[in-house]
Scaffold this motif. Structure first.
Motif, PDB file in Angstrom:
ATOM      1  N   GLU A  45      30.133  27.162 -22.234  1.00 59.26           N
ATOM      2  CA  GLU A  45      29.337  27.491 -21.052  1.00 59.26           C
ATOM      3  C   GLU A  45      28.681  28.855 -21.209  1.00 59.26           C
ATOM      4  OE1 GLU A  45      32.137  27.157 -17.855  1.00 59.26           O
ATOM      5  OE2 GLU A  45      32.022  24.971 -17.819  1.00 59.26           O
ATOM      6  N   GLY A  48      25.804  28.716 -23.526  1.00 58.30           N
ATOM      7  CA  GLY A  48      24.737  27.808 -23.139  1.00 58.30           C
ATOM      8  C   GLY A  48      24.714  26.535 -23.958  1.00 58.30           C
ATOM      9  N   GLU A  49      25.868  26.112 -24.415  1.00 55.18           N
ATOM     10  CA  GLU A  49      25.977  24.895 -25.214  1.00 55.18           C
ATOM     11  C   GLU A  49      26.702  23.819 -24.426  1.00 55.18           C
ATOM     12  OE1 GLU A  49      27.740  25.413 -29.012  1.00 55.18           O
ATOM     13  OE2 GLU A  49      26.274  26.895 -29.666  1.00 55.18           O
TER      14      GLU A  49
END
Length: 74
Positions: A45, A48-49
């Motif tokens: 998180e 950003g994955e």
């Protein structure tokens, strides 16, 4: 010289068992632990994955954790 057995705890520079390659772990092919899954979700998180697949092994999860920590500067 003493005939006492060697005590690795007294070595000036003892070896480390914490640096073992995850692919060499005896339990590396077992499913990742709940703690690994939780930590991977948090790191993913923050990076950003997408969250990790649920079928990762302990070794795969450890390698992914290390990679994400590196990307996040930890």
């Amino acid at each position: 010289m003493s005939d006492a057995p060697h005590n690795p705890k007294l070595d000036d520079r003892p070896g480390s068992n914490t640096e073992k390659d995850p692919q060499d772990w005896v339990s590396g092919d077992e499913p990742m632990t709940g703690a690994q899954a939780s930590y991977l979700t948090t790191l993913s998180e923050e990076a950003g994955e997408p969250p990790p697949k649920e079928d990762l092994t302990k070794a795969e999860a450890s390698e992914r954790i290390d990679a994400l920590k590196g990307r996040l500067g930890r």
